[in-house]
Design an enzyme around this catalytic site. Structure first.
Site, short mmCIF file in Angstrom:
data_model
loop_
_atom_site.label_atom_id
_atom_site.label_comp_id
_atom_site.label_asym_id
_atom_site.label_seq_id
_atom_site.Cartn_x
_atom_site.Cartn_y
_atom_site.Cartn_z
N HIS A 183 6.77 -3.66 -3.81
CA HIS A 183 7.33 -3.52 -5.15
C HIS A 183 8.84 -3.73 -5.10
CE1 HIS A 183 8.74 0.98 -5.52
NE2 HIS A 183 9.12 0.46 -4.39
N CYS A 211 16.52 -0.88 -3.49
CA CYS A 211 15.18 -0.97 -4.10
C CYS A 211 15.09 -2.13 -5.08
CB CYS A 211 14.83 0.34 -4.81
SG CYS A 211 14.74 1.73 -3.67
N HIS A 229 10.17 -4.99 -1.30
CA HIS A 229 9.97 -4.23 -0.07
C HIS A 229 8.63 -3.52 -0.26
CE1 HIS A 229 11.89 -1.44 -2.85
NE2 HIS A 229 11.27 -0.48 -2.20
N HIS A 252 5.68 -0.03 0.76
CA HIS A 252 5.42 1.34 1.19
C HIS A 252 3.96 1.54 1.59
CE1 HIS A 252 9.32 2.68 -0.26
NE2 HIS A 252 9.09 2.08 -1.41
N ASP A 300 -4.12 -1.84 -3.60
CA ASP A 300 -3.97 -1.97 -2.15
C ASP A 300 -3.67 -3.42 -1.73
OD1 ASP A 300 -3.97 -1.14 0.54
OD2 ASP A 300 -6.03 -1.81 0.80
N HIS A 301 -2.63 -3.57 -0.90
CA HIS A 301 -2.17 -4.88 -0.43
C HIS A 301 -1.80 -5.80 -1.58
CE1 HIS A 301 -3.58 -3.41 3.42
NE2 HIS A 301 -3.00 -4.43 4.01
N GLU A 338 5.42 8.27 -1.79
CA GLU A 338 5.91 6.89 -1.61
C GLU A 338 6.36 6.70 -0.15
OE1 GLU A 338 8.33 4.42 -4.65
OE2 GLU A 338 9.77 5.45 -3.39
#
Lengths: 138, 136
Positions: free
Chosen positions: A17, A36, A42, A44, A82-83, A127
């Site tokens: 994100h 950010c 980037h 998490h 996810d991913h 996060e």
């Protein structure tokens, strides 16, 4: 049994994100969101805890079958996020900044209609191991 | 001989994708990790050095100084970045955790004082997946 009990299921997903307000210019975004806001994203390892509170069922002794809760989270939440790139790949964050706060609210809104109305729902989302949020707050 | 480990962390986006292969082949080998819009991780980095503690200080190396070296040469380059696009030392390489530890080893080693040896780079991609490199 008449006592309320809280049960929890933990799941996890990995996503990319960036934090960015399209109404602001790059300078303001960088001032507010720092690293950010970097343009190439980037990511998490998000750890999700779903808390269900209610009275255990008389027949089963369960507040909720945790395998069913796990399946529900996988089907409704992990399959969406996810991913994925939260900004680019999900309709939920097309026009919403994907902060941990907003992700927790979105997850709550998706799950709430799918869980017994008599049970309380709370979302905790990590996060990072050091940054986490809860919704609802109380 | 004493071993000293310093832990640091960074968050980054990446994708596993071999440009020499077709899209289908990449999907077959890398699955969700090939997603064209990236995904990301909280990486935990463990740097272990070894040597003989200094007689006067009792230190192998000042752990704060080791932390500063790792931050300056490694995490500043990786944190909140896209490993495929933003990191010069990963340019042209597959951004697997295996390749990342070798890259980190090569970047960090020249900056360590001659009184210590780099022993291991350990990198967690998730709490359940990690790799180690001993420079062998």
């Amino acid at each position: 049994m008449n006592k309320k009990v809280a049960v929890f299921r933990s799941e996890h997903f990995n996503a990319a994100h960036r934090l960015f307000n399209p109404k602001w210019n790059d300078v303001t975004n960088e001032k507010v969101f720092g690293k950010c806001a970097l343009p190439n994203y980037h990511g998490h390892n998000y750890e999700l805890e779903v808390k269900i509170t209610g009275k255990p069922d008389k027949k089963t002794g369960y507040v909720m079958d945790l395998k069913e809760l796990s399946d529900l989270i996988k089907k409704e939440i992990l399959s969406r996020f996810d991913h994925k790139n939260l900004n680019l790949d999900t309709k939920e964050f097309k026009d919403l900044n994907p902060t941990a706060e907003n992700i927790a609210i979105v997850i709550y809104k998706i799950l709430r209609p799918l869980i017994d109305k008599k049970k309380d729902l709370k979302i905790r989302l990590y996060e990072t191991p050091r940054n986490f949020v809860e919704y609802p707050a109380n | 001989m004493v071993y000293l480990t310093r832990t640091e962390h960074f968050n980054a986006a990446h994708r596993l994708y071999n440009p020499a292969w077709s899209y289908e082949k990449n999907e077959e080998v890398f699955g969700k990790c090939a997603n064209e819009n990236w995904h990301g991780h909280n990486y935990d980095l463990y740097v272990t050095i070894k040597g003989i503690p200094d007689i006067d200080t009792g230190f192998l190396m000042d752990a704060k100084a080791l932390s500063s070296l790792i931050k300056e040469h490694i995490t500043e380059k990786l944190d909140h970045r896209n490993l495929n696009l933003d990191v010069a030392f990963m340019n042209g390489k597959m951004c697997s955790t295996e390749n990342l530890v070798v890259g980190i080893w090569n970047e960090l080693k020249p900056h360590l004082p001659s009184s210590v040896q780099l022993h291991c780079i350990k990198l967690y991609e998730t709490p359940r997946i990690y790799v180690e490199y001993f420079g062998e």
